[in-house]
Design an enzyme around this catalytic site. Structure first.
Site, mmCIF file in Angstrom:
data_model
loop_
_atom_site.group_PDB
_atom_site.id
_atom_site.type_symbol
_atom_site.label_atom_id
_atom_site.label_comp_id
_atom_site.label_asym_id
_atom_site.label_seq_id
_atom_site.Cartn_x
_atom_site.Cartn_y
_atom_site.Cartn_z
ATOM 1 N N GLU A 247 1.993 -0.364 -5.016
ATOM 2 C CA GLU A 247 1.070 0.714 -5.357
ATOM 3 C C GLU A 247 1.969 1.940 -5.435
ATOM 4 O O GLU A 247 2.348 2.507 -4.415
ATOM 5 C CB GLU A 247 -0.009 0.886 -4.282
ATOM 6 C CG GLU A 247 -1.057 1.914 -4.669
ATOM 7 C CD GLU A 247 -2.038 2.210 -3.544
ATOM 8 O OE1 GLU A 247 -3.205 2.462 -3.858
ATOM 9 O OE2 GLU A 247 -1.665 2.205 -2.356
ATOM 10 N N ASP B 66 0.838 -1.189 0.000
ATOM 11 C CA ASP B 66 0.000 0.000 0.000
ATOM 12 C C ASP B 66 0.885 1.256 0.000
ATOM 13 O O ASP B 66 1.851 1.332 0.768
ATOM 14 C CB ASP B 66 -0.884 -0.043 1.257
ATOM 15 C CG ASP B 66 -1.862 1.094 1.333
ATOM 16 O OD1 ASP B 66 -2.687 1.207 0.411
ATOM 17 O OD2 ASP B 66 -1.806 1.864 2.306
#
Lengths: 693, 111
Positions: free
Chosen positions: A382, A345
């Site tokens: 990401e 993330d």
């Protein structure tokens, strides 16, 4: 129980007593609480503490049963280590009191009145049933012969799902809804769908109640449903386990991985190393903040928290100590839980130095790329953060990291809704985005159009704007730039023409995604048209709004069949999964003549030029149909029709291998806003394959 | 926690009575080890087990490994519903032959 007993180890004896417990100086490594002969070894580090106390509880009891200060002789460097004997490893909980300065300007926030959790705790008590405490795990799960599957990265079809939401709805019909065990019962569904990798939203222990807001209509407290607020990085989430009340969440999660592997499905974990659940100076002290705030967090020169994650704090990932923590954590999940890969993330933060500046050769990313334990793990970034750093295509990759391709998402969305000027970009995206990933091949790009963060596919074709009122922020939260189109009516409608168009648009998205080189990722539920009623930021809803509605499997059986066939078709044709891009030719209304002009909404690509395996994909985002001249199929083969999203189900897609031959081998009609897919094989092949069906 | 053992048609039946938790588990484990034959058939009867914690579940796992290590065949009977659920969720119910009654268990092992 073995026939010959091992010689008793000399370190199985205590050397002294502290607070009534027999103890000896412990081993500094590994960190955390580890069962050893006769006792439990506790090891915790803090570079800035001046003293440390181990606090022991009987499980579930509010007051400690003992507090054991570490004597100076039990400290090596910044590590406090003690072996405690006569402990029932399963019946205790523990934490630490760390002493040290409370001097925020210098980054220190020690507070010995707080019992902090062990950052290395392998189990954590369920926060719903009492305070957050660390627990000792026993590593005696029987894996039998299981090991990570090591499927080629570019052959994956990733399915992003929420471990609780997938079976929490009563319609799931599983024995233990909302748990790892419940998910095991749905493995046959995943197999039938054809996906070979699940990417789980966060399953590390987090606080689902960490949300100060309430539902604006019902007044009920809102949740942190997605779980991007980690509390325990080594602890599988207890409330996702039907056996969590027995402290057996690790065993239950391991069984999930083992059963998925048996079904040929890999497991990727969505991990959050950019920030923690402790927030900024106003947030709670859970572990890091009270143990070694100045080490774990990026701080401004006057001791405030940098915030590149948008959540209050940013983990100091490239501090050497924190790098070790991240590496220890991932190694633990890879080895102890047989995890096949990780999706990071806001991974751009992992490339920032302690002052937030971008590093040219970020040691953490490099370390993970070359680590021997993680060698076979997929590493997916990401590649952006909340402070505006956008590294899609430029993430430091060491030929090892792949990326969520946000440009793929944006281009496909714009093309499908009918924007002009994107056909050229779509062509680039469909061959693995070689403008960004030419050197790294098609495994470097994870192609997706939808993910947990944003609209569902059904909502992408049903809403022009987001509808996040239920989040309690006056619809100010969530992305405004959705590139969505409602097909004429905002939200639900009975108009059959609009419903038919939406159904076709959903098939168009799936077909383009599954006919693109690179790794496709599907958002769970999109294959049956799941809706969030226009909410594009549903992180705070643990309700039927976010749960998988299993009645859709019947109601949208046509769409589900289409997606199954499209996945099977992809798996049958390696040219759709691997490069080189040079083996793809581009066409338009005329064969061998693509129209790259600004106004054009039509593109056709032929994947694979050589011996036999050729796939022709025509995508038309124009509101009128077109008659397309076809390139000749490879010698000895004929064009067969796999999919036509303008055709009524079940003729929208055929069983791979049993496609009907195209009557006119020189032309094909592509309908308004439709995708047509052809495959070249000999008619004899087709009959043979047909028999096997 | 009490262990009773009897022999029926070549099957060693070990019945556990009482609470199997972290307090009783080490002792139960030792006693089962003493009673467990190297060869032959063993039926573990849990119908008298009032409570079982995760420590107790691990005793079952150890018994299973004990059976695996030798040539004894093992079955369970009288498994309380909750224990059965936990064993299913953590995947080790599949390791065991589970019978509805002592008679069924003896039959399953002797067929």
């Amino acid at each position: 129980m073995t026939a010959h007993q091992a010689i008793e180890r000399i370190d199985a004896y205590p050397t002294r007593r502290i607070a009534g417990f027999p103890v000896r100086a412990g081993r500094p490594l590994p960190f955390g609480a580890t069962p050893v002969p006769g006792g439990v070894n506790f090891s915790v580090y803090s570079n800035n503490a001046t003293g440390m106390t181990l606090v022991l509880y009987r499980a579930g009891e509010p007051e400690p049963m003992a507090e054991l200060p570490f004597p100076d002789s039990f400290v090596i460097g910044g590590v406090y280590a003690m072996t405690v004997y006569d402990l029932d490893a399963e019946g205790i909980e523990y934490g630490y009191r760390a002493e040290g300065p409370f001097d925020p300007e210098r980054g220190h926030r020690f507070d010995p009145t707080v019992v902090v959790a062990d950052p290395y705790a392998r189990l954590m008590s369920d926060a719903r049933t009492g305070p957050r405490r660390s627990r000792v795990a026993l590593d005696d799960f029987d894996w039998e012969d299981d090991r990570p599957l090591r499927l080629p990265h570019e052959d994956l079809v990733v399915y992003e799902l929420h471990a609780r939401g997938f079976t929490r709805d009563p319609s799931s019909g599983v024995t233990a809804p909302g748990t790892y065990a419940g998910l095991v019962e749905k493995i046959p569904y995943l197999r039938e769908l054809g996906v070979n990798c699940v990417e789980l939203l966060p399953v590390f222990e987090f606080d689902e109640n960490d949300n100060p807001r309430a539902h604006p209509v019902t007044g009920e407290p809102l949740a942190n449903y997605w779980g991007y607020n980690t509390v325990g990085y080594f602890a599988p989430k207890a409330s996702y386990a039907s056996t969590g009340r027995f402290g057996m969440q690790a065993d239950e999660f391991k069984n999930l991985v083992k059963q998925l592997h048996r079904a040929g499905i890999e497991v990727i974990l969505d991990v959050v190393f950019n920030h923690t659940a402790e927030g900024n100076e106003y947030g709670p002290t859970i572990s890091f903040k009270g143990l070694d705030n100045a080490t774990y967090y990026m701080l401004t020169p006057d001791g405030h928290y940098y915030n590149f994650s948008g959540t209050g704090n940013t983990l100091n990932c490239n501090n050497p100590v924190v790098r070790g923590f991240v590496l220890d954590c991932l190694r633990y999940w890879a080895s102890e839980f047989h995890i096949d890969g990780f999706r990071f993330d806001l991974a751009a933060i992992l490339g920032r130095g302690p002052d937030g500046a971008l590093l040219a050769n970020p040691p953490l990313l490099e370390t993970l790329a070359y680590d021997p334990v993680l060698r076979d793990c997929k590493l997916i970034a990401e590649a952006w953060d909340a402070a505006g750093l956008y590294q899609v295509g430029s993430f430091p990759n060491y030929c090892r990291w792949s990326e969520w391709n946000g440009r793929y998402r944006d281009t496909v969305r714009r093309f499908v809704k009918g924007d002009t000027g994107v056909t050229g970009d779509l062509a680039t995206r469909m061959v693995g985005s070689p403008d960004m990933y030419a050197q790294r091949g098609t495994s470097a790009t994870v192609n997706f159009v939808l993910c947990h963060d944003g609209f569902t596919l059904n909502d992408l074709v049903s809403y022009n704007g987001k509808h996040n009122e239920a989040n309690g922020e006056d619809n100010r939260d969530g992305d405004n730039n959705n590139q969505s189109w409602n097909c004429g009516v905002e939200g639900p409608t009975d108009d059959p023409e609009i419903l038919a168009l939406r159904a076709r648009q959903m098939r168009n998205v799936f077909m383009i995604l599954l006919a693109s080189q690179g790794v496709p990722m599907i958002l769970a539920g999109d294959e049956v048209g799941r809706t969030q009623q226009g909410n594009n930021n549903a992180y705070c809803h643990d309700s039927s709004l976010t749960w998988f509605d299993w009645s859709l499997v019947e109601r949208n059986a046509d769409l589900l069949r289409f997606v199954r066939r499209a996945i099977a078709f992809r798996q049958a044709h390696p040219v759709l999964r691997r490069g080189p891009a040079s083996e793809v030719s581009w066409h338009g209304v005329r064969a061998w003549t693509a129209d790259w002009s600004e106004h054009c909404r039509l593109i056709a690509g032929m994947f694979g030029t050589g011996a036999g395996d050729s796939v022709y994909v025509a995508a038309n985002a124009h509101w009128e149909g077109h008659l397309l001249e076809l390139p000749e199929p490879p010698q000895g083969t004929a064009w067969h029709l796999f999919a036509d999203t303008a055709a009524p189900p079940p003729f929208d897609a055929h069983e791979p291998g049993a496609e009907p031959v195209l009557p006119d081998q020189t032309h094909v009609e592509v309908g308004p806003r439709a995708v047509v897919v052809l495959v070249a094989h000999s008619q004899a092949d087709q009959r043979d394959n047909g028999k096997e069906e | 926690m009490q262990l009773r053992t009897e022999l029926r048609d070549d099957v060693t039946i070990i019945a556990l009575e009482g609470s199997l938790d972290s307090r009783t588990a080490p002792q139960v484990q030792q006693e089962i080890e003493a009673l467990f034959p190297d060869h032959g058939l063993v039926l573990l009867d849990l119908s008298g087990t009032s409570y079982m914690s995760s420590a107790g579940l691990r005793v079952l796992l150890l018994v299973y490994r004990r059976a695996q290590a030798g040539t004894a065949r093992l079955a369970l009977t009288g498994v309380p519903d909750e224990v059965r659920e936990i064993m299913a969720a953590t995947g080790f119910l599949d390791f065991f032959t589970v019978a509805g009654s002592v008679e069924d268990g003896v039959k399953a092992l002797t067929v």
